[in-house]
Design a protein around this motif. Structure first.
Motif, short mmCIF file in Angstrom:
data_model
loop_
_atom_site.label_atom_id
_atom_site.label_comp_id
_atom_site.label_asym_id
_atom_site.label_seq_id
_atom_site.Cartn_x
_atom_site.Cartn_y
_atom_site.Cartn_z
N UNK A 143 0.81 -1.23 0.00
CA UNK A 143 0.00 0.00 0.00
C UNK A 143 0.84 1.27 0.00
N UNK A 144 2.01 1.25 0.64
CA UNK A 144 2.79 2.48 0.80
C UNK A 144 3.96 2.65 -0.16
N UNK A 145 4.47 1.58 -0.73
CA UNK A 145 5.72 1.75 -1.49
C UNK A 145 5.86 0.73 -2.62
N UNK A 146 6.74 1.11 -3.54
CA UNK A 146 7.23 0.23 -4.60
C UNK A 146 8.73 0.08 -4.36
N UNK A 147 9.22 -1.16 -4.47
CA UNK A 147 10.64 -1.42 -4.27
C UNK A 147 11.12 -2.38 -5.35
N UNK A 148 12.42 -2.41 -5.51
CA UNK A 148 13.07 -3.40 -6.37
C UNK A 148 13.76 -4.39 -5.45
N UNK A 149 13.57 -5.68 -5.71
CA UNK A 149 14.14 -6.70 -4.84
C UNK A 149 14.85 -7.78 -5.61
N UNK A 150 15.66 -8.53 -4.89
CA UNK A 150 16.34 -9.70 -5.44
C UNK A 150 16.66 -10.63 -4.29
N UNK A 151 17.02 -11.86 -4.62
CA UNK A 151 17.43 -12.84 -3.62
C UNK A 151 18.95 -12.96 -3.70
N UNK A 152 19.62 -12.79 -2.55
CA UNK A 152 21.08 -12.85 -2.55
C UNK A 152 21.57 -14.30 -2.53
N UNK A 153 22.88 -14.49 -2.45
CA UNK A 153 23.48 -15.83 -2.51
C UNK A 153 23.07 -16.71 -1.33
N UNK A 154 22.69 -16.10 -0.20
CA UNK A 154 22.27 -16.86 0.98
C UNK A 154 20.77 -17.14 0.98
#
Length: 177
Positions: free
Chosen positions: A142-153
């Protein structure tokens, strides 16, 4: 004309009798999960297929011997995962469905028809993770848009732009093992 036809027939039969030059092993694991929520019952079918291919090479054959041993060679392993959520199928590289924690709160990331949903025990409305063309994810609530990814862990890393400070805020959701 008969000799040409019979010659072609003999050639076709001999092609099928060629020796096999690879060992192949294919294994498929199918997991079916039924999830009940406020929208009804959803069926999730996950098919993991692993294929191992090994080239066959013979050791040097001494003159006059009939039998020879196989020389050990490297095995190439290919794994594919096909997910079917409510009848819609898609291929994924890695399934990131799991529980994550951030600031002492527990989050559940689960596959849906297009990407992932992210829910908490307090939150009745899910947040969404949608895959982009460069293997990142767009996170929306509801409040934000973000860019994400999954790291090596395996941790989920969300990066959000802050207009007021003109900086990128990084939130790391730790994978619960």
């Amino acid at each position: 004309m008969k000799t040409i036809a019979s010659g072609m027939f003999a050639l076709l039969l001999s092609v099928g009798m060629q020796a096999q030059n690879q060992n192949k092993k294919t294994e498929t694991i199918t997991t079916t999960t039924t999830v009940k929520d406020n929208k009804g019952e959803h069926k999730l079918v996950k098919k993991e297929q692993t294929q191992e291919v090994q080239d066959i090479q013979l050791k040097d054959v001494p003159q006059g011997t009939l039998n020879t041993d196989i020389q050990p060679t490297a095995t190439q392993v290919t794994a594919t995962t096909k997910i079917s959520v409510d009848g819609q199928e898609r291929y994924i590289d890695v399934d990131h469905s799991a529980y994550y924690s951030y600031n002492g709160e527990k989050y559940q990331v689960a596959l849906d028809k297009v990407g992932y949903t992210m829910t908490t025990s307090n939150n009745s409305k899910p947040n969404y993770l949608r895959r982009t063309s460069n293997n990142n994810f767009i996170y929306r609530n509801n409040e934000k848009f973000s860019i994400g990814h999954f790291d090596a862990n395996g941790n989920l890393v969300l990066e959000t732009y802050d207009d007021k400070t003109d900086k990128i805020n990084v939130e790391v959701y730790n994978l619960q093992k």
